[in-house]
Motif scaffolding. Sequence first.
Motif, PDB file in Angstrom:
ATOM      1  N   GLU A  20       5.860  10.570  -2.922  1.00 39.67           N
ATOM      2  CA  GLU A  20       5.195   9.412  -2.320  1.00 39.67           C
ATOM      3  C   GLU A  20       5.189   9.541  -0.793  1.00 39.67           C
ATOM      4  O   GLU A  20       6.239   9.701  -0.183  1.00 39.67           O
ATOM      5  N   PRO A  21       3.984   9.505  -0.176  1.00 39.00           N
ATOM      6  CA  PRO A  21       3.970   9.478   1.291  1.00 39.00           C
ATOM      7  C   PRO A  21       4.471   8.099   1.743  1.00 39.00           C
ATOM      8  O   PRO A  21       3.814   7.094   1.529  1.00 39.00           O
ATOM      9  N   ALA A  22       5.648   8.049   2.327  1.00 39.10           N
ATOM     10  CA  ALA A  22       6.294   6.770   2.629  1.00 39.10           C
ATOM     11  C   ALA A  22       6.083   6.316   4.070  1.00 39.10           C
ATOM     12  O   ALA A  22       5.948   5.136   4.332  1.00 39.10           O
ATOM     13  N   ILE A  23       6.084   7.267   5.006  1.00 40.03           N
ATOM     14  CA  ILE A  23       5.937   6.920   6.421  1.00 40.03           C
ATOM     15  C   ILE A  23       4.856   7.801   7.024  1.00 40.03           C
ATOM     16  O   ILE A  23       4.886   9.021   6.890  1.00 40.03           O
ATOM     17  N   GLN A  71      -0.349  12.223  -2.584  1.00 42.17           N
ATOM     18  CA  GLN A  71      -0.683  11.135  -3.505  1.00 42.17           C
ATOM     19  C   GLN A  71      -1.060  11.659  -4.884  1.00 42.17           C
ATOM     20  O   GLN A  71      -0.890  10.961  -5.878  1.00 42.17           O
ATOM     21  N   ARG A  90      12.657   7.752  -9.387  1.00 43.84           N
ATOM     22  CA  ARG A  90      13.403   8.466  -8.348  1.00 43.84           C
ATOM     23  C   ARG A  90      12.461   9.385  -7.575  1.00 43.84           C
ATOM     24  O   ARG A  90      12.685  10.583  -7.480  1.00 43.84           O
ATOM     25  N   VAL A  91      11.382   8.815  -7.038  1.00 36.59           N
ATOM     26  CA  VAL A  91      10.385   9.625  -6.339  1.00 36.59           C
ATOM     27  C   VAL A  91      10.941  10.156  -5.021  1.00 36.59           C
ATOM     28  O   VAL A  91      11.853   9.583  -4.430  1.00 36.59           O
ATOM     29  N   LYS A 103      10.387  10.589  -1.260  1.00 37.24           N
ATOM     30  CA  LYS A 103       9.596   9.942  -0.216  1.00 37.24           C
ATOM     31  C   LYS A 103       9.455  10.883   0.966  1.00 37.24           C
ATOM     32  O   LYS A 103      10.440  11.458   1.418  1.00 37.24           O
ATOM     33  N   GLN A 146       9.523  10.804 -11.460  1.00 39.06           N
ATOM     34  CA  GLN A 146       8.602   9.672 -11.437  1.00 39.06           C
ATOM     35  C   GLN A 146       8.909   8.697 -12.581  1.00 39.06           C
ATOM     36  O   GLN A 146       8.929   7.484 -12.384  1.00 39.06           O
ATOM     37  N   ALA A 154       7.734  11.731   4.879  1.00 39.34           N
ATOM     38  CA  ALA A 154       7.136  11.239   6.121  1.00 39.34           C
ATOM     39  C   ALA A 154       6.135  12.273   6.610  1.00 39.34           C
ATOM     40  O   ALA A 154       6.380  13.470   6.543  1.00 39.34           O
TER      41      ALA A 154
END
Length: 69
Positions: free
Chosen positions: A55-58, A49, A28-29, A31, A24, A33
Amino acid sequence: MFVGNVKHERGDFMHLYRELKRRQQFGRVIKVAVGGIGAMGRGIVLQLQAMPGVEPAILVSRSVERAID
């Protein structure tokens, strides 16, 4: 179990937390889905979260209304 060049005992998850914090800090989190955002999917998103370096990306849903909410 080895992470990098360091041996860790099973059940020792502090090394994982430190690695996520480091990712973080350097932007370079990881991601992630999430498919299906019903009750369980929403809970998973809330947990993601709260984690550093993740990171929830999709988010995928069959329902447009749920996806927007």
